[in-house]
Write an enzyme that holds these catalytic residues in place. Structure first.
Site, PDB file in Angstrom:
ATOM      1  N   ARG A  60       0.817  -1.200   0.000  1.00 18.63           N
ATOM      2  CA  ARG A  60       0.000   0.000   0.000  1.00 18.63           C
ATOM      3  C   ARG A  60       0.859   1.262   0.000  1.00 18.63           C
ATOM      4  NH1 ARG A  60      -1.740   0.788   4.366  1.00 18.63           N
ATOM      5  NH2 ARG A  60      -1.004  -0.997   5.593  1.00 18.63           N
ATOM      6  N   LYS A 200      -8.815  -2.127   0.434  1.00 17.14           N
ATOM      7  CA  LYS A 200      -8.751  -1.231   1.579  1.00 17.14           C
ATOM      8  C   LYS A 200      -9.564   0.045   1.361  1.00 17.14           C
ATOM      9  CE  LYS A 200      -6.295  -3.823   4.260  1.00 17.14           C
ATOM     10  NZ  LYS A 200      -6.965  -4.518   5.384  1.00 17.14           N
ATOM     11  N   HIS A 219     -10.798  -3.823  12.014  1.00 14.28           N
ATOM     12  CA  HIS A 219      -9.727  -4.477  11.255  1.00 14.28           C
ATOM     13  C   HIS A 219      -9.355  -5.738  12.028  1.00 14.28           C
ATOM     14  CE1 HIS A 219      -5.367  -4.390   9.582  1.00 14.28           C
ATOM     15  NE2 HIS A 219      -6.169  -4.983   8.733  1.00 14.28           N
ATOM     16  N   SER A 239      -1.399  -6.200   9.569  1.00  9.13           N
ATOM     17  CA  SER A 239      -0.859  -7.222   8.680  1.00  9.13           C
ATOM     18  C   SER A 239       0.435  -7.788   9.245  1.00  9.13           C
ATOM     19  CB  SER A 239      -0.591  -6.607   7.297  1.00  9.13           C
ATOM     20  OG  SER A 239      -0.033  -7.543   6.439  1.00  9.13           O
ATOM     21  N   LYS A 243      -3.495 -12.519  11.951  1.00  8.82           N
ATOM     22  CA  LYS A 243      -4.958 -12.534  11.871  1.00  8.82           C
ATOM     23  C   LYS A 243      -5.459 -13.681  10.996  1.00  8.82           C
ATOM     24  CE  LYS A 243      -6.236  -8.598  10.247  1.00  8.82           C
ATOM     25  NZ  LYS A 243      -4.937  -8.309   9.660  1.00  8.82           N
ATOM     26  N   THR A 244      -4.898 -13.784   9.785  1.00 13.19           N
ATOM     27  CA  THR A 244      -5.367 -14.811   8.852  1.00 13.19           C
ATOM     28  C   THR A 244      -5.003 -16.203   9.354  1.00 13.19           C
ATOM     29  OG1 THR A 244      -5.201 -13.301   6.968  1.00 13.19           O
ATOM     30  CG2 THR A 244      -5.205 -15.651   6.484  1.00 13.19           C
ATOM     31  N   ASP A 258     -10.141 -10.583   7.829  1.00  9.18           N
ATOM     32  CA  ASP A 258      -9.536  -9.252   7.861  1.00  9.18           C
ATOM     33  C   ASP A 258     -10.455  -8.108   8.278  1.00  9.18           C
ATOM     34  OD1 ASP A 258      -7.199  -7.685   7.487  1.00  9.18           O
ATOM     35  OD2 ASP A 258      -7.911  -7.020   5.545  1.00  9.18           O
ATOM     36  N   ARG A 324       1.512 -12.528  -1.603  1.00  7.40           N
ATOM     37  CA  ARG A 324       0.185 -12.873  -1.098  1.00  7.40           C
ATOM     38  C   ARG A 324      -0.561 -13.795  -2.057  1.00  7.40           C
ATOM     39  NH1 ARG A 324      -2.112  -9.594   3.044  1.00  7.40           N
ATOM     40  NH2 ARG A 324      -0.712  -7.941   3.709  1.00  7.40           N
TER      41      ARG A 324
END
Length: 532
Positions: A60, A200, A219, A239, A243-244, A258, A324
């Protein structure tokens, strides 16, 4: 020429977008992959995946993101955190982008953000690349085909990587631009091929809209006990904090990885897909996510692969550490069919502590939960943002400041209210370093993190002995079955305990210095946490 399997209720020319070449409406995955290959946007990988590279931008570009400063949003945007753009500059940017697009082919996907029927957002994603259209279709929720005949977009995203902004003309920082106009319900993205900007942009929009309806926008990832949606858990974290990985527990049902909302009905996923980091991904440690890297339509982004066999190299980060894969939620065998759960019984705040100070898990009081939520301490992980090459300690309020249009207290107070209403237990989990800081210590063992989380979620962790942490005052378990007791006392993992004490003192001061900005907005019990 307009083409597509469904005749949309609203066409691009109805939105003032004219003079284009071919316009492809709501193509399905096979068509999009064919178009992407024909246009040399990428290659087909093993199992029918799509191998894509995003070129110069592999993460990003938060410094190139702007919110248009209109009278409608003037008093509700957190301007210290969101860069303003004037309405005139945005209108000029919009006109220049539409002129640039003339004669080109574009892809349109009409999609939905949010699984809660009463609190979703109908979004139109217009992309220059076919694979970006595939990404959008993968990541957002797909309405029934018949519903597209009457679909009217509430928000539109135009993503045009070949367009370059003019900083002097458009009032921005560089040729890269992500501009959000909440009044005109329009988002413009230019000069970046990184697909995450699409995802996003809608998340940031929902983060603005939903709190106005008394809905917490988060988030976070989420799951629930198998066959019991009321036994739900949410996992806050930036990130790279897990989390994932941690929400994709095969012993629980995955709601999403997410972005979620928490309404009076419970929690709901914003998305229809997952966007997982693949660096060092292995079949042994994360079999569900690993399996998606060989499934039809999964987008493999910025990964090195063998030119002949197309075998992926999960260790080669020469393109980026932010490699990713994007895949539909149903590719995870234990994913929820509804993407909805009850009110969370447990709230997990994930942090990646590169100082090596925090314990692997700690139990938080509601006031401590508010403190750590507003603090949002973690480390930016390599590759997530442009220029980040190794972990950088940071405070990202609400565990996602860059996605938060409103002031952090809005989200913090909503969270605290819902914790009070539903009695959620709160935990701080460190997936970062132990035995020393980054460069000396080692990452927290994933097996230990999983074991501690399992104990927290099934309630057994509440039955063990706890000690009071001398640095932050939260409760830390002394011993947990199948977890190395030494990990639970970070100081004991350091070769030099005095060095740990110095590092801890430094971190506590960093917390205090950061939290000073919230003194005028917090209650006395939260202030007491800040004061130690």
């Amino acid at each position: 020429m307009n083409t597509g399997r469904v005749n949309p209720a609203v066409r691009l020319d109805d939105q003032g977008i004219t003079g284009l070449g071919n316009v492809y409406y709501n193509l399905l995955e096979p068509d999009l992959m064919e178009q992407a290959v024909l246009r040399t946007e990428g290659r087909i990988g093993n199992g029918g995946t799509f191998l894509a590279s995003t070129g110069q931008y592999t993460g990003r570009s938060p410094k190139d993101k702007f919110v248009v400063r209109t009278a409608e949003v003037e008093d509700s945007i957190w301007w210290e955190n969101n860069q303003p753009m004037s309405p005139d500059a945005f209108d000029l940017l919009h006109a220049d982008m539409l002129e640039h697009m003339k004669g080109g082919d574009y892809f349109v996907q009409d999609l939905v953000g949010g699984a809660d029927e009463g609190n979703h957002l109908d979004v139109r994603i217009i992309t220059e690349f076919a694979w970006h259209s595939l990404f959008a279709r993968t990541m957002f929720r797909r309405p029934e085909r018949a519903a597209l005949d009457t679909f009217g977009p509430e928000f539109t995203v135009i993503n045009c990587p070949s367009f370059r902004a003019d900083p002097e003309r458009h009032g921005c920082r560089s040729e890269t631009i992500i501009a959000q106009n909440l009044e005109k319900k329009l988002i413009l993205i230019g000069n970046t091929e990184y697909a995450g900007e699409i995802k996003k942009s809608i998340f940031s929009t929902l983060n603005y809209i939903l709190p106005g309806r008394d809905i917490m926008a988060m988030h976070c990832s989420a799951n629930h006990a198998i066959d019991n949606p009321d036994d739900a858990a949410i996992f806050f974290g930036l990130s790279g904090t897990g989390k994932t990985t941690l929400s994709a527990d095969p012993a629980r049902t995955l709601i999403g990885d997410d972005e979620h909302g928490w309404s009076d009905n419970g929690i709901f996923n914003f998305e229809g897909g997952c966007y997982a980091k693949t660096i060092s991904l292995s079949e042994e440690s994360e079999p569900g996510i690993y399996a998606t890297t060989k499934k039809f339509g999964t987008i493999i982004e910025n990964m090195v692969y063998d030119e002949e066999t197309r075998e992926l190299d999960f260790e080669d980060d020469s393109l980026t550490a932010n490699m990713r894969c994007a895949y539909p939620l149903h590719y995870i065998s234990n994913a929820s069919d509804t993407a909805i759960g009850g009110h969370p019984k447990n709230i997990i705040m994930l942090t990646c502590d590169s100082f090596g100070v925090l314990p692997p898990i700690a139990r938080l009081t509601p006031a401590q939960a508010m403190y750590h939520f507003l603090s949002g301490f973690t480390a930016k992980v390599a590759g997530t943002e442009r220029g980040v090459t190794e972990p950088e300690p940071t405070f990202s309020t609400c565990f996602g400041a860059v996605f938060m249009p409103r002031r952090p207290e809005v989200y913090g107070n909503l969270l605290r209210k819902k914790i009070a209403e539903h009695g959620s237990a709160c935990w701080l989990v460190n997936t970062g370093w132990t035995g020393g800081a980054y460069g000396t210590g080692k990452r927290m063992p994933i097996k230990a993190t999983r074991g501690l989380l399992t104990a927290a979620l099934d309630g057994s962790l509440n039955n063990v002995e706890f000690r009071k942490d001398p640095n932050f005052g939260f409760d830390v378990p002394v011993a947990v079955h199948d977890v190395d007791n030494a990990l639970l006392d970070p100081r004991s993992t350091w070769a030099d305990p005095a060095a740990y004490d110095a590092q801890a003192e430094k971190l506590v001061q960093m917390f205090a210095d950061n939290f000073g900005q919230y003194d005028a907005y917090i209650d006395e019990d939260v202030k007491a946490v800040a004061l130690g």
